[in-house]
Design a protein around this motif. Structure first.
Motif, PDB file in Angstrom:
ATOM      1  N   ASP A 167      40.325  24.537  49.528  1.00  0.00           N
ATOM      2  CA  ASP A 167      39.656  23.249  49.753  1.00  0.00           C
ATOM      3  C   ASP A 167      39.618  22.400  48.483  1.00  0.00           C
ATOM      4  O   ASP A 167      39.515  21.173  48.554  1.00  0.00           O
ATOM      5  CB  ASP A 167      38.231  23.476  50.272  1.00  0.00           C
ATOM      6  N   ALA A 168      39.695  23.063  47.330  1.00  0.00           N
ATOM      7  CA  ALA A 168      39.709  22.337  46.050  1.00  0.00           C
ATOM      8  C   ALA A 168      41.065  21.685  45.796  1.00  0.00           C
ATOM      9  O   ALA A 168      41.235  20.940  44.831  1.00  0.00           O
ATOM     10  CB  ALA A 168      39.362  23.287  44.905  1.00  0.00           C
ATOM     11  N   GLY A 169      42.034  21.976  46.671  1.00  0.00           N
ATOM     12  CA  GLY A 169      43.346  21.329  46.562  1.00  0.00           C
ATOM     13  C   GLY A 169      44.447  22.201  45.978  1.00  0.00           C
ATOM     14  O   GLY A 169      45.415  21.684  45.413  1.00  0.00           O
ATOM     15  N   TYR A 170      44.315  23.523  46.163  1.00  0.00           N
ATOM     16  CA  TYR A 170      45.281  24.434  45.556  1.00  0.00           C
ATOM     17  C   TYR A 170      45.935  25.362  46.578  1.00  0.00           C
ATOM     18  O   TYR A 170      45.295  25.819  47.521  1.00  0.00           O
ATOM     19  CB  TYR A 170      44.597  25.283  44.463  1.00  0.00           C
ATOM     20  N   ASP A 171      47.239  25.587  46.359  1.00  0.00           N
ATOM     21  CA  ASP A 171      47.939  26.625  47.115  1.00  0.00           C
ATOM     22  C   ASP A 171      47.626  27.942  46.415  1.00  0.00           C
ATOM     23  O   ASP A 171      47.895  28.094  45.218  1.00  0.00           O
ATOM     24  CB  ASP A 171      49.448  26.379  47.106  1.00  0.00           C
ATOM     25  N   LEU A 172      47.041  28.880  47.153  1.00  0.00           N
ATOM     26  CA  LEU A 172      46.507  30.093  46.547  1.00  0.00           C
ATOM     27  C   LEU A 172      47.399  31.306  46.776  1.00  0.00           C
ATOM     28  O   LEU A 172      47.917  31.521  47.867  1.00  0.00           O
ATOM     29  CB  LEU A 172      45.113  30.384  47.129  1.00  0.00           C
ATOM     30  N   TYR A 173      47.550  32.098  45.715  1.00  0.00           N
ATOM     31  CA  TYR A 173      48.299  33.353  45.775  1.00  0.00           C
ATOM     32  C   TYR A 173      47.425  34.433  45.148  1.00  0.00           C
ATOM     33  O   TYR A 173      46.845  34.221  44.078  1.00  0.00           O
ATOM     34  CB  TYR A 173      49.616  33.243  45.003  1.00  0.00           C
ATOM     35  N   SER A 174      47.283  35.563  45.822  1.00  0.00           N
ATOM     36  CA  SER A 174      46.477  36.644  45.248  1.00  0.00           C
ATOM     37  C   SER A 174      47.178  37.981  45.449  1.00  0.00           C
ATOM     38  O   SER A 174      47.913  38.171  46.428  1.00  0.00           O
ATOM     39  CB  SER A 174      45.078  36.682  45.867  1.00  0.00           C
ATOM     40  N   GLN A 175      46.945  38.868  44.512  1.00  0.00           N
ATOM     41  CA  GLN A 175      47.597  40.175  44.569  1.00  0.00           C
ATOM     42  C   GLN A 175      46.835  41.187  43.725  1.00  0.00           C
ATOM     43  O   GLN A 175      46.311  40.854  42.670  1.00  0.00           O
ATOM     44  CB  GLN A 175      49.037  40.058  44.042  1.00  0.00           C
ATOM     45  N   MET A 176      46.782  42.423  44.223  1.00  0.00           N
ATOM     46  CA  MET A 176      46.258  43.524  43.418  1.00  0.00           C
ATOM     47  C   MET A 176      47.389  43.976  42.497  1.00  0.00           C
ATOM     48  O   MET A 176      48.512  44.219  42.951  1.00  0.00           O
ATOM     49  CB  MET A 176      45.835  44.687  44.319  1.00  0.00           C
ATOM     50  N   MET A 177      47.103  44.083  41.212  1.00  0.00           N
ATOM     51  CA  MET A 177      48.142  44.435  40.248  1.00  0.00           C
ATOM     52  C   MET A 177      47.616  45.492  39.291  1.00  0.00           C
ATOM     53  O   MET A 177      46.399  45.615  39.088  1.00  0.00           O
ATOM     54  CB  MET A 177      48.578  43.182  39.478  1.00  0.00           C
ATOM     55  N   ASN A 178      48.530  46.247  38.696  1.00  0.00           N
ATOM     56  CA  ASN A 178      48.163  47.291  37.746  1.00  0.00           C
ATOM     57  C   ASN A 178      48.780  46.947  36.392  1.00  0.00           C
ATOM     58  O   ASN A 178      49.999  46.761  36.283  1.00  0.00           O
ATOM     59  CB  ASN A 178      48.671  48.651  38.229  1.00  0.00           C
ATOM     60  N   ALA A 179      47.940  46.877  35.353  1.00  0.00           N
ATOM     61  CA  ALA A 179      48.404  46.470  34.021  1.00  0.00           C
ATOM     62  C   ALA A 179      49.498  47.383  33.473  1.00  0.00           C
ATOM     63  O   ALA A 179      50.319  46.948  32.659  1.00  0.00           O
ATOM     64  CB  ALA A 179      47.223  46.425  33.052  1.00  0.00           C
ATOM     65  N   VAL A 180      49.533  48.644  33.916  1.00  0.00           N
ATOM     66  CA  VAL A 180      50.556  49.570  33.413  1.00  0.00           C
ATOM     67  C   VAL A 180      51.966  49.115  33.809  1.00  0.00           C
ATOM     68  O   VAL A 180      52.951  49.435  33.146  1.00  0.00           O
ATOM     69  CB  VAL A 180      50.287  51.018  33.906  1.00  0.00           C
ATOM     70  N   ASP A 181      52.052  48.330  34.877  1.00  0.00           N
ATOM     71  CA  ASP A 181      53.349  47.818  35.352  1.00  0.00           C
ATOM     72  C   ASP A 181      53.827  46.598  34.568  1.00  0.00           C
ATOM     73  O   ASP A 181      54.904  46.071  34.824  1.00  0.00           O
ATOM     74  CB  ASP A 181      53.258  47.424  36.832  1.00  0.00           C
ATOM     75  N   TYR A 182      53.012  46.156  33.607  1.00  0.00           N
ATOM     76  CA  TYR A 182      53.345  44.930  32.866  1.00  0.00           C
ATOM     77  C   TYR A 182      53.164  45.100  31.357  1.00  0.00           C
ATOM     78  O   TYR A 182      52.830  44.170  30.649  1.00  0.00           O
ATOM     79  CB  TYR A 182      52.504  43.753  33.400  1.00  0.00           C
ATOM     80  N   GLY A 183      53.390  46.336  30.890  1.00  0.00           N
ATOM     81  CA  GLY A 183      53.448  46.556  29.451  1.00  0.00           C
ATOM     82  C   GLY A 183      52.203  47.099  28.788  1.00  0.00           C
ATOM     83  O   GLY A 183      52.210  47.352  27.583  1.00  0.00           O
ATOM     84  N   ALA A 184      51.110  47.275  29.530  1.00  0.00           N
ATOM     85  CA  ALA A 184      49.907  47.874  28.939  1.00  0.00           C
ATOM     86  C   ALA A 184      49.951  49.383  29.142  1.00  0.00           C
ATOM     87  O   ALA A 184      50.445  49.863  30.158  1.00  0.00           O
ATOM     88  CB  ALA A 184      48.647  47.299  29.588  1.00  0.00           C
ATOM     89  N   ALA A 185      49.416  50.127  28.183  1.00  0.00           N
ATOM     90  CA  ALA A 185      49.483  51.589  28.256  1.00  0.00           C
ATOM     91  C   ALA A 185      48.253  52.170  28.967  1.00  0.00           C
ATOM     92  O   ALA A 185      47.617  53.095  28.480  1.00  0.00           O
ATOM     93  CB  ALA A 185      49.622  52.171  26.857  1.00  0.00           C
ATOM     94  N   GLN A 186      47.922  51.612  30.113  1.00  0.00           N
ATOM     95  CA  GLN A 186      46.790  52.142  30.890  1.00  0.00           C
ATOM     96  C   GLN A 186      46.914  51.758  32.351  1.00  0.00           C
ATOM     97  O   GLN A 186      47.487  50.728  32.702  1.00  0.00           O
ATOM     98  CB  GLN A 186      45.460  51.623  30.338  1.00  0.00           C
ATOM     99  N   ASP A 187      46.357  52.623  33.194  1.00  0.00           N
ATOM    100  CA  ASP A 187      46.194  52.286  34.605  1.00  0.00           C
ATOM    101  C   ASP A 187      44.969  51.391  34.708  1.00  0.00           C
ATOM    102  O   ASP A 187      43.863  51.799  34.354  1.00  0.00           O
ATOM    103  CB  ASP A 187      45.984  53.559  35.430  1.00  0.00           C
ATOM    104  N   ARG A 188      45.173  50.167  35.153  1.00  0.00           N
ATOM    105  CA  ARG A 188      44.074  49.198  35.220  1.00  0.00           C
ATOM    106  C   ARG A 188      44.362  48.230  36.363  1.00  0.00           C
ATOM    107  O   ARG A 188      45.125  47.282  36.211  1.00  0.00           O
ATOM    108  CB  ARG A 188      43.968  48.461  33.886  1.00  0.00           C
ATOM    109  N   LYS A 189      43.754  48.465  37.511  1.00  0.00           N
ATOM    110  CA  LYS A 189      44.015  47.631  38.683  1.00  0.00           C
ATOM    111  C   LYS A 189      43.063  46.444  38.712  1.00  0.00           C
ATOM    112  O   LYS A 189      41.856  46.602  38.526  1.00  0.00           O
ATOM    113  CB  LYS A 189      43.876  48.449  39.962  1.00  0.00           C
TER     114      LYS A 189
END
Length: 337
Positions: free
Chosen positions: A135-157
């Motif tokens: 309603d604020a005027g944005y196309d919204l995208y959301s996803q559960m992600m885990n930081a370990v999949d993007y270069g961090a050395a920990q499981d962090r969802k």
């Protein structure tokens, strides 16, 4: 031209640092917790820090920007907490985030929160928040992600919300996770620190004998909750999630895995008790992707753990920022064609 962004609930600035590494400039930030101000200002000297609560900030005070980023406080949504969600005043801070977003109308926003937000009991509140973003005027995208999949050395969802102003017609796709063999393990980021850690002083005061900045660990016993499961990951694994409480910091990987005694009860391996120490503030910072020259300022080590545990992992933030930048660039090229 560098994209200007503003940051709410900035904390120590893990999310901000990731966006800066991707090429954004955080011009203005807001953080209400006085225990964090010195750390933020020391490490983000080019950013104007406003220290009032977001509920008392008028949209006119916020500078014009290309994007708004932030992680509204997660305690009210946390699986470890009371899970009160939007009924908790902290949960309602999402509404202030959206209020300012709607008034400023930047090209994009990013909001981050804990995975517990997707618990079934919060379904109505979550749907309400999603509707408010739209309603604020944005196309919204959301996803559960885990930081370990993007270069961090920990499981962090974490749940990530990204929105682009609807008139930009951007069809966003989240960045692809890295290959499993490229994931970082504890040995990749902590091995060179081995042997230099020092304990905090009595009452968790900082230890002046640190050889490495913030490389001290919380002292004291371990609660029955802590001992309810194994808290040791090996050198070849990523860390458990770094939490905001120092007493719950994972055990250093040089210790053997804890032995199961019975359901929800573990113990330290006999004869190796001296190896079971909590990760230091600096080790937790490394796991979250903060560089070694990032100084956490505190008079009690508990505050250092809290700042780090509440932060967004820096490599994860950078990966999201890079993907946002790429989509904005594509949209600009498309409009120019």
């Amino acid at each position: 031209m560098t994209k200007q962004i503003v940051s709410f609930f900035a904390g120590a600035g893990g999310l901000d640092l990731g966006f800066e590494q991707a090429g954004f400039h955080v011009a203005w930030a807001n953080e209400y917790d006085k225990d964090i101000w010195a750390t933020y200002e020391k490490n983000h000297p080019k950013t104007t820090l406003v220290t009032r609560s977001i509920t008392n900030i008028d949209a006119d005070e916020v500078p014009e920007c290309d994007g708004i980023i932030g992680g509204p406080p997660c305690q009210s949504w946390s699986e470890a907490g009371a899970q009160r969600g939007i009924e908790d005043k902290r949960g309602q801070l999402f509404f202030d985030f959206i209020r300012i977003l709607e008034a400023k109308k930047p090209k994009f926003f990013l909001a981050e929160n804990v995975s517990g937000m997707q618990h079934a009991r919060h379904a109505d509140a979550l749907n309400n928040i999603k509707k408010m973003f739209k309603d604020a005027g944005y196309d919204l995208y959301s996803q559960m992600m885990n930081a370990v999949d993007y270069g961090a050395a920990q499981d962090r969802k974490r749940v990530i919300f990204i929105g682009f102003r609807s008139d930009l017609n951007i069809k966003y796709t989240f960045p692809e996770p890295i290959e499993k063999e490229e994931r970082k393990a504890l040995k990749d980021i902590l091995l060179d620190l081995d042997g230099n850690a020092v304990p905090a002083l009595e009452k968790q005061k900082p230890n002046p004998d640190v050889k490495v900045l913030n490389h001290e660990y919380m002292i004291g016993g371990f609660s029955s909750m802590f001992m309810s499961r194994n808290r040791v990951r090996t050198w070849d694994e990523p860390s458990f999630t770094i939490q905001a409480g120092g007493r719950h910091a994972p055990i250093h990987p040089s210790a053997p895995r804890m032995e199961k005694v019975e359901t929800d009860k573990f113990k330290f391996v006999e004869g190796h008790e001296n190896k079971y120490r909590r990760l230091t503030v600096r080790e937790c910072a490394r796991i979250q992707g903060f560089p070694d020259n990032f100084e956490f300022v505190y008079s009690n080590v508990a505050a250092g753990y809290k700042m780090i545990g509440n932060a967004v992992a820096v490599p994860f933030a950078k990966a999201l920022a890079v993907s946002i930048l790429e989509h904005l660039h594509k949209a600009k090229v498309k409009q120019a064609a």
